[in-house]
Design an enzyme around this catalytic site. Structure first.
Site, short mmCIF file in Angstrom:
data_model
loop_
_atom_site.label_atom_id
_atom_site.label_comp_id
_atom_site.label_asym_id
_atom_site.label_seq_id
_atom_site.Cartn_x
_atom_site.Cartn_y
_atom_site.Cartn_z
N THR A 84 -6.01 3.16 -5.15
CA THR A 84 -6.31 2.72 -6.52
C THR A 84 -7.67 3.20 -6.97
O THR A 84 -7.91 3.43 -8.15
CB THR A 84 -6.24 1.18 -6.57
OG1 THR A 84 -4.90 0.80 -6.28
CG2 THR A 84 -6.61 0.62 -7.92
N THR A 132 -6.17 -0.01 -0.79
CA THR A 132 -6.42 -1.30 -0.13
C THR A 132 -5.22 -1.77 0.71
O THR A 132 -5.38 -2.57 1.62
CB THR A 132 -6.71 -2.42 -1.16
OG1 THR A 132 -5.58 -2.55 -2.04
CG2 THR A 132 -7.96 -2.14 -1.95
C1 SIN Z 1 -3.00 1.77 -2.29
O1 SIN Z 1 -3.11 1.04 -1.31
O2 SIN Z 1 -3.09 3.01 -2.22
C2 SIN Z 1 -2.71 1.20 -3.65
C3 SIN Z 1 -3.26 -0.14 -3.83
C4 SIN Z 1 -4.77 -0.21 -3.78
O3 SIN Z 1 -5.49 0.72 -3.45
O4 SIN Z 1 -5.25 -1.31 -4.15
#
Ligand code: SIN
Length: 322
Positions: free
Chosen positions: A17, A96
């Site tokens: 993200t 995340t």
């Molecule tokens: C991911 O994990 O690539 C998408 C979600 C995020 O980074 O919060």
């Protein structure tokens, strides 16, 4: 490193993200992860113009789609940069959703005596108030901090150790928790306030090179499935997995048990059957805090405090050795 050598930072991008883009600035959930080049993320952070930086785009994915090939590419690049005397630390931008698994993998394999700092964001780069630039800036402060070592996750001003960190919230900008262990410290205006010691490192150059090589040369990780015990559970999923045992090359099962790693009776019978047919079974607790407290009557080996997802990876790595 001699005194004349410049302390360099390395920033490796993998997507997430933090590199996400949405069509509308007020859309914090309908974005596409892994769109913005890591070099553009780096350009947004003043702290990164103050020291020499090497920037590499290792992958550009949503971390829910993490695959062995990306882990291999990342582990290889991290190991190579750690070996460069002029490199003070490494920052990795990552989604995340599976950051805790990547952090666990890198800490287990490399136990680095330099800081390897994973960072991320919960709002895409196009958001009204993106959290990525501050998180990246904080990660740089950690990576340049004298005495910092080991693999950590930095988000929302908090520093989490790789072994303890878990994502516990799907939306909040501070989505991680380190359970009973607590955070290692926090970052405030680029200053660190530490509460606990850094993750354990192997003395310089003594990490398990064979384990890293096994991962790098693996065509696939041993198949380890993760299942839950819950009210009204039964052993059908396990029996179905065993039915496909040969074709699916099932090697292990981690069961996220209730409470202190207890498992529904019928599911336990099926897991015993799996053990008898050569499948390794490990029990973790599905509770967010604490660990399975071992006792002499426990029917299955426990995960030694690892969460279900980390226990799954730990078992796969152990089976890779076999
Ligand atoms: C991911 O994990 O690539 C998408 C979600 C995020 O980074 O919060």
């Amino acid at each position: 490193m001699n005194a004349n050598q410049v302390r360099r930072l390395v920033v490796l991008g993998t997507g997430g993200t933090i590199a996400g883009r949405a069509a509308q600035a007020n859309d914090n959930v309908g974005y596409v992860a892994g769109q913005v080049a890591v070099s553009d993320l780096v350009a947004m952070v003043p702290a990164l113009s103050a020291c020499p930086v090497d920037v590499e785009q290792v992958a550009q994915i949503n971390s829910k789609d993490m695959v062995l090939g990306v882990w291999q590419a990342l582990a290889a690049r991290v190991a190579a940069h750690l070996d460069r005397p002029e490199v003070a630390g490494i920052v990795i931008t990552h989604g995340t959703d599976t950051i805790e698994e990547t952090a666990y993998l890198l800490q287990t394999l490399l136990r680095p005596s330099k800081p390897v700092v994973l960072t991320c964001a919960m709002r895409p780069s196009t958001a009204l108030v993106p959290d990525g630039p501050q998180n990246l800036s904080d990660a740089v402060a950690v990576a340049l901090h004298p005495g910092a070592q080991g693999v950590v996750v930095v988000c929302a001003g908090r520093i989490h150790g790789a072994m303890d960190v878990a994502k516990v919230h799907p939306y909040a900008t501070d989505p991680f928790d380190s359970g009973d262990a607590g955070v290692l410290g926090c970052v405030e205006e680029a200053q660190l306030r530490m509460f606990r010691s850094w993750p354990q490192s192997a003395p310089e150059g003594t990490h398990d090179a064979a384990a890293l090589q096994r991962l790098l040369s693996a065509a696939a990780l041993p198949r380890v499935e993760l299942i839950f015990s819950h009210a009204n559970a039964d052993g059908e999923v396990v029996r179905a997995l065993l039915g496909h045992h040969a074709a699916a090359r099932l090697s292990g099962i981690v069961v996220a048990g209730t409470g202190n790693g207890t498992v529904h009776d019928d599911l336990l019978r099926a897991l015993k059957q799996a053990q008898a047919s050569g499948v390794e079974v490990v029990v973790a607790s599905r509770c967010a805090f604490g660990r399975v407290v071992p006792h002499s009557a426990q029917p299955l080996p426990d995960s030694a405090g690892l969460s279900p997802v980390k226990a799954r990876l730990a078992l796969a790595l152990r089976l890779l050795e076999a």
